[in-house]
Design a protein around this motif. Sequence first.
Motif, PDB file in Angstrom:
ATOM      1  N   SER A 135     -29.683 112.037 -36.724  1.00 46.29           N
ATOM      2  CA  SER A 135     -30.836 111.607 -37.501  1.00 46.29           C
ATOM      3  C   SER A 135     -32.083 112.312 -36.998  1.00 46.29           C
ATOM      4  O   SER A 135     -32.200 112.652 -35.831  1.00 46.29           O
ATOM      5  CB  SER A 135     -30.964 110.089 -37.469  1.00 46.29           C
ATOM      6  OG  SER A 135     -31.914 109.678 -36.553  1.00 46.29           O
ATOM      7  N   THR A 136     -32.977 112.574 -37.902  1.00 45.67           N
ATOM      8  CA  THR A 136     -34.203 113.304 -37.591  1.00 45.67           C
ATOM      9  C   THR A 136     -35.397 112.458 -37.985  1.00 45.67           C
ATOM     10  O   THR A 136     -35.377 111.824 -39.029  1.00 45.67           O
ATOM     11  CB  THR A 136     -34.281 114.613 -38.419  1.00 45.67           C
ATOM     12  OG1 THR A 136     -33.030 115.251 -38.380  1.00 45.67           O
ATOM     13  CG2 THR A 136     -35.361 115.528 -37.901  1.00 45.67           C
ATOM     14  N   SER A 137     -36.397 112.427 -37.155  1.00 43.96           N
ATOM     15  CA  SER A 137     -37.632 111.790 -37.598  1.00 43.96           C
ATOM     16  C   SER A 137     -38.794 112.552 -37.005  1.00 43.96           C
ATOM     17  O   SER A 137     -38.692 113.105 -35.919  1.00 43.96           O
ATOM     18  CB  SER A 137     -37.667 110.329 -37.161  1.00 43.96           C
ATOM     19  OG  SER A 137     -37.398 110.233 -35.790  1.00 43.96           O
ATOM     20  N   SER A 138     -39.881 112.635 -37.724  1.00 48.37           N
ATOM     21  CA  SER A 138     -41.025 113.342 -37.161  1.00 48.37           C
ATOM     22  C   SER A 138     -41.945 112.315 -36.523  1.00 48.37           C
ATOM     23  O   SER A 138     -42.378 111.366 -37.154  1.00 48.37           O
ATOM     24  CB  SER A 138     -41.734 114.161 -38.230  1.00 48.37           C
ATOM     25  OG  SER A 138     -42.506 113.346 -39.049  1.00 48.37           O
TER      26      SER A 138
ATOM     27  N   SER B 201     -34.737 115.603 -44.725  1.00 52.67           N
ATOM     28  CA  SER B 201     -35.991 115.024 -44.261  1.00 52.67           C
ATOM     29  C   SER B 201     -37.117 115.983 -44.574  1.00 52.67           C
ATOM     30  O   SER B 201     -36.924 117.190 -44.625  1.00 52.67           O
ATOM     31  CB  SER B 201     -35.925 114.740 -42.759  1.00 52.67           C
ATOM     32  OG  SER B 201     -35.520 115.876 -42.067  1.00 52.67           O
TER      33      SER B 201
END
Lengths: 118, 146
Positions: free
Chosen positions: A94-97, B121
């Motif tokens: 998972s990626t989040s900024s 994303s």
Amino acid sequence: MLFSLLQPALIMKISNIEDIPGHNIVEFYGIVQGSTIRAKHFGKDMLAGFKNIVGGELKGYTELLHESREEASKRMIQQATDLGANAVVNVRFSTSSVAQGAAEILAYGTAVKVVPHD
Amino acid sequence: MINLAIFLALLTLGIVFGKLNEKRHYRSIHAREKAASAIPTTTFKTLPKEMISKHCELASGSVVISIDYFKRFLSGFRLTFGGEMNSYSSLIDRARREAVLRMQESHPGASFFLNVRIETSSIGNGSDKGVGSIEVLAYGTAIYSA
């Protein structure tokens, strides 16, 4: 030195399904995870600004995220190795900024011990 | 006046290079998809009964792709009047297909891909509002049967 660094990744079996095909799961060790937060390089950012005008792939970012994903998986594998596991199943990314220009990459899965059928 | 000139220049750059880029990208995607279509790439979680796996590996492919200036400008209108945002659809479509292709190409000897997942994303870089560029990650389990 290099060999010992690569060793865990070579013997560790990793999949994102619930089992390792051809193997039976004999023991569970729980969730293992690895994460990393990376910021982008200034020069690469300038280039990305230009690409925003003409469109197309932002190679610098692709590379950056690829490297961070490798790093996150490596940490996850390390954690599994420490627990004595020989496989990680059901891996998710998972990626989040977290901030402007920085991204967090998380890899997690279940550490297990598997033995081949028969 | 200078501002307007810069704006028009950026718009022209966007139209010309954006179109070229997209065309070239789609051409390469079509060619590579044809080549990769021999290997089943599925969202199944288990292997078909007749297949025997010797070895499995986690495969992944990712891409970060950006929209051009002209399309970003057009989508501004869309935001006012509503309707499908075609300029973004093609961007995301290209990115997803590219990511899946990269995943397949990273494991050339594989005979099956199980449980492929696609994750998207957005990276809001530089631009003050809206989708500047998107990142797509495709990952799955590559099965080697021989």
